[in-house]
Scaffold this motif. Sequence first.
Motif, PDB file in Angstrom:
ATOM      1  N   VAL A   1      19.002  12.669 -38.282  1.00 36.40           N
ATOM      2  CA  VAL A   1      20.016  12.747 -39.328  1.00 36.40           C
ATOM      3  C   VAL A   1      20.868  11.483 -39.278  1.00 36.40           C
ATOM      4  O   VAL A   1      20.846  10.735 -38.294  1.00 36.40           O
ATOM      5  CB  VAL A   1      20.937  13.978 -39.145  1.00 36.40           C
ATOM      6  CG1 VAL A   1      20.160  15.271 -39.287  1.00 36.40           C
ATOM      7  CG2 VAL A   1      21.670  13.927 -37.804  1.00 36.40           C
ATOM      8  N   THR A   2      21.610  11.247 -40.334  1.00 36.38           N
ATOM      9  CA  THR A   2      22.602  10.174 -40.347  1.00 36.38           C
ATOM     10  C   THR A   2      23.871  10.701 -39.697  1.00 36.38           C
ATOM     11  O   THR A   2      24.517  11.610 -40.225  1.00 36.38           O
ATOM     12  CB  THR A   2      22.894   9.715 -41.785  1.00 36.38           C
ATOM     13  OG1 THR A   2      21.680   9.238 -42.368  1.00 36.38           O
ATOM     14  CG2 THR A   2      23.932   8.596 -41.786  1.00 36.38           C
ATOM     15  N   VAL A   3      24.211  10.162 -38.533  1.00 36.69           N
ATOM     16  CA  VAL A   3      25.337  10.680 -37.753  1.00 36.69           C
ATOM     17  C   VAL A   3      26.651  10.125 -38.282  1.00 36.69           C
ATOM     18  O   VAL A   3      26.850   8.906 -38.349  1.00 36.69           O
ATOM     19  CB  VAL A   3      25.168  10.332 -36.260  1.00 36.69           C
ATOM     20  CG1 VAL A   3      26.399  10.777 -35.470  1.00 36.69           C
ATOM     21  CG2 VAL A   3      23.911  10.989 -35.702  1.00 36.69           C
ATOM     22  N   VAL A   4      27.546  11.033 -38.647  1.00 34.52           N
ATOM     23  CA  VAL A   4      28.896  10.667 -39.058  1.00 34.52           C
ATOM     24  C   VAL A   4      29.862  10.822 -37.892  1.00 34.52           C
ATOM     25  O   VAL A   4      30.745   9.986 -37.675  1.00 34.52           O
ATOM     26  CB  VAL A   4      29.346  11.534 -40.257  1.00 34.52           C
ATOM     27  CG1 VAL A   4      30.806  11.274 -40.605  1.00 34.52           C
ATOM     28  CG2 VAL A   4      28.447  11.274 -41.453  1.00 34.52           C
ATOM     29  N   ASP A   5      29.681  11.886 -37.099  1.00 38.01           N
ATOM     30  CA  ASP A   5      30.596  12.192 -35.999  1.00 38.01           C
ATOM     31  C   ASP A   5      29.884  13.147 -35.051  1.00 38.01           C
ATOM     32  O   ASP A   5      29.166  14.047 -35.501  1.00 38.01           O
ATOM     33  CB  ASP A   5      31.859  12.849 -36.556  1.00 38.01           C
ATOM     34  CG  ASP A   5      33.015  12.899 -35.570  1.00 38.01           C
ATOM     35  OD1 ASP A   5      32.794  12.619 -34.375  1.00 38.01           O
ATOM     36  OD2 ASP A   5      34.133  13.217 -35.996  1.00 38.01           O
ATOM     37  N   THR A   6      30.072  12.954 -33.744  1.00 39.29           N
ATOM     38  CA  THR A   6      29.413  13.834 -32.773  1.00 39.29           C
ATOM     39  C   THR A   6      30.347  14.897 -32.205  1.00 39.29           C
ATOM     40  O   THR A   6      29.912  15.727 -31.402  1.00 39.29           O
ATOM     41  CB  THR A   6      28.831  13.023 -31.607  1.00 39.29           C
ATOM     42  OG1 THR A   6      29.893  12.308 -30.943  1.00 39.29           O
ATOM     43  CG2 THR A   6      27.784  12.041 -32.095  1.00 39.29           C
TER      44      THR A   6
END
Length: 324
Positions: A239-244
């Motif tokens: 996925v395209t990671v925005v925040d972990t």
Amino acid sequence: MRIALTGEALIDFTASEAGNLAFLGHEGGSPLNTAVACARLGQPTGFLTQLSTDLFGERLMGFLQRNGVDTSFILRSNAPSTLAFVERTPQTNRYAFYTQGSADATWAPEPLPQLPAECRFLHFGSISLLQDPAAARIADLIAANRGQRVIVFDPNVRPSLISDMAAYRERVHGWFGMADLVKLSDEDAALLAPGQPVDALAAECLKAGARAVIVTRGGDGATLWRTGRAPLSVAAPRVTVVDTIGAGDTFTAGLSVALLSHGIEQPGQIDGLADEDWKAVMGFAATAAALNCTREGADPPTLEAVHAALAKAQNTAVAAASRP
């Protein structure tokens, strides 16, 4: 109530950018995030903690209720709310916590709450185990429910709050023995057993009494260890990671929700779960965690969103396999 969680609930103040003192507040705390994730994933969920009557405590109570979490076991106190400040980096997140004398750290119910018979999973862990009286009463609660429910432990190690890491590691070993299912991140493993391979730490957990140990590795997936069985790994969805933030908590929630859907309601049933079922359980948890990472802050997905993502992945795999 099918799943219950105990531990801290706090406000995460997230830096708008590295090196900047501008912060935006979000409801958080590992147990709270996991409780919300369980509820959004369709399982009746309750939370056991103590919330402040201050403005942050009111915000936390409202957030839990809006997300369908049972708050009937929550105590209230005029002690302050726990606050955490988070700065994101490309590799991980840095934290600063303000916990001394907070409402959740002083949780000390007398007598212990009695969970309803239909509650099958009880989660504990994180920074709530670092301060008494809450740490002692959580241990009492887990001991009182040991063998009656599936006990899930996620240490969620925060080294900035631990003054004596060697002593903490000894205490964690005792908590391993109280749990049926231990979930660790690779960062937790590196802090708890520096210089050791992860499988050695997993073996320690199993020897202490855990029935299953799962270590997550972010975008590299997760691995399961059980006594007498070969390790079992699953990949993480791309996925395209925005925040972990909250991804690990969502993974933990996904494990319990998926185990319940596979008929696991007693600790002993974990031992007989087949490899294919475990793959499905971890795949569900990994997909839920990945969807959380596509949004800002801890924002777990709904059950429908996870099912849709799993169906899409399955269709893609079938289509790829059918190509000449």
